[in-house]
Write an enzyme that holds these catalytic residues in place. Structure first.
Site, mmCIF file in Angstrom:
data_model
loop_
_atom_site.group_PDB
_atom_site.id
_atom_site.type_symbol
_atom_site.label_atom_id
_atom_site.label_comp_id
_atom_site.label_asym_id
_atom_site.label_seq_id
_atom_site.Cartn_x
_atom_site.Cartn_y
_atom_site.Cartn_z
ATOM 1 N N HIS A 40 -6.210 -29.751 9.616
ATOM 2 C CA HIS A 40 -5.562 -30.659 8.676
ATOM 3 C C HIS A 40 -6.217 -32.043 8.704
ATOM 4 O O HIS A 40 -6.204 -32.721 9.728
ATOM 5 C CB HIS A 40 -4.086 -30.768 9.058
ATOM 6 C CG HIS A 40 -3.243 -31.568 8.146
ATOM 7 N ND1 HIS A 40 -2.384 -32.547 8.585
ATOM 8 C CD2 HIS A 40 -3.105 -31.543 6.797
ATOM 9 C CE1 HIS A 40 -1.753 -33.079 7.572
ATOM 10 N NE2 HIS A 40 -2.176 -32.493 6.461
ATOM 11 N N HIS A 82 -5.858 -39.908 2.679
ATOM 12 C CA HIS A 82 -4.548 -39.315 2.419
ATOM 13 C C HIS A 82 -3.592 -40.256 1.699
ATOM 14 O O HIS A 82 -3.032 -39.917 0.665
ATOM 15 C CB HIS A 82 -3.903 -38.849 3.726
ATOM 16 C CG HIS A 82 -2.526 -38.292 3.527
ATOM 17 N ND1 HIS A 82 -1.392 -39.074 3.574
ATOM 18 C CD2 HIS A 82 -2.109 -37.031 3.251
ATOM 19 C CE1 HIS A 82 -0.332 -38.305 3.350
ATOM 20 N NE2 HIS A 82 -0.734 -37.072 3.149
#
Length: 289
Positions: A40, A82
């Protein structure tokens, strides 16, 4: 990843045949003994997220799949980050103190390239940069890895689907070898994923979320994966997803996120998920193997 509600219209559900295969296949890259492990934002438990260092750390751990997040700068460059704000993972508040709230879309690529994206994680990573999408996919390619690419907040960036596909094409990521088993594009935005599918049907796509089972026929028209948070999962839901055939003629897959401990990894692996997205891919791999 953060959940966004997605509405699927009733009309989208009409005229879609349900197909229940006898069995489902594992996600690309998984072995027969467990789900695919996806790092991730790179191996973000051990290196600053979404940096080239995190990609390299995942490679060093032997992890084949990495996940990232793509946004667009003020001058149209695609970068890997992100948050919508640069504040959490860079030193933007020090470099540009008068530019609050420090949104990615308000900065040029050259300005973002000046920022330190590693010191917040630890002194060993001081000077790490926010990579462009080109830099990121080239590093993934160099490491012989595979990419789960998330379009982040695509509603803020009109046309980002086409632009992302163009970058991928320019960097050699839309040839048969890559689209057959090394690339998935996902988003919380169903319309965005539908757009990717319409623009480039060969590319595998994933929807981030947990649609109602009654809505799955509509998603199966344009998504190959349904990728929910692990807290929303059950064995019956995974089985229900696997009962539908996606746009490439294979059963829909389930990749779940974000799992960082062995017990949870074993639990979701027991649900027969196809993949597990994790900040600590070595922990999950060891648990499910």
């Amino acid at each position: 990843m953060h959940v966004r509600a997605v509405a699927v219209t009733t009309t989208a559900l009409l005229g879609v045949a349900l197909t229940a295969p006898l069995s489902h296949a594992r996600a690309e890259g998984a072995g027969d003994d467990g789900p695919t492990v996806v790092a991730h934002r790179g191996a973000s438990g051990y290196a600053p997220e979404n940096t080239l260092a995190a990609v390299d750390r995942a490679a060093g751990l032997g992890i084949r799949w990495v996940e990232n997040d793509v946004q667009r700068t003020r001058d149209g460059e695609l970068v890997v980050l992100h948050d919508e704000s640069l504040a959490r993972t860079t030193d933007v508040e020090e470099v540009f103190p008068d530019r609050s709230p420090w949104k990615v879309k308000d900065f040029t690529a050259a300005e973002i390239a000046r920022l330190d994206a590693g010191s917040w994680f630890g002194p060993a990573y001081a000077g790490a940069r926010v990579p462009t999408l080109e830099q990121y996919v080239n590093r993934v390619e160099r490491n012989h890895q595979k990419l789960l690419l998330e379009l982040k907040s695509p509603g803020q960036y009109p046309g980002i689907e086409r632009q992302t596909l163009k970058v991928l094409a320019n960097e050699g990521w839309l040839d048969r070898r890559h689209v057959a088993g090394r690339l998935v594009v996902q988003s919380f935005d169903a319309d965005s994923i539908r757009t990717v599918h319409d623009l480039k049907p060969a590319v595998k796509t994933g929807f981030l979320g947990t649609p109602a089972v009654s809505e799955l026929p509509a998603y199966a028209e344009f998504a190959d994966q349904i990728n929910p948070s692990h807290g929303s999962l059950s064995m019956s839901y995974v089985s229900a997803v696997h009962a539908f055939t996606g746009p490439h003629g294979r059963p829909l897959e389930v990749l779940t996120w974000t799992v960082d401990d062995a017990a949870t990894a074993r639990r979701v692996a027991g649900y027969d998920v196809d993949g597990i997205i994790t900040n600590k891919p070595d922990v999950v791999r060891d648990a499910v193997d």
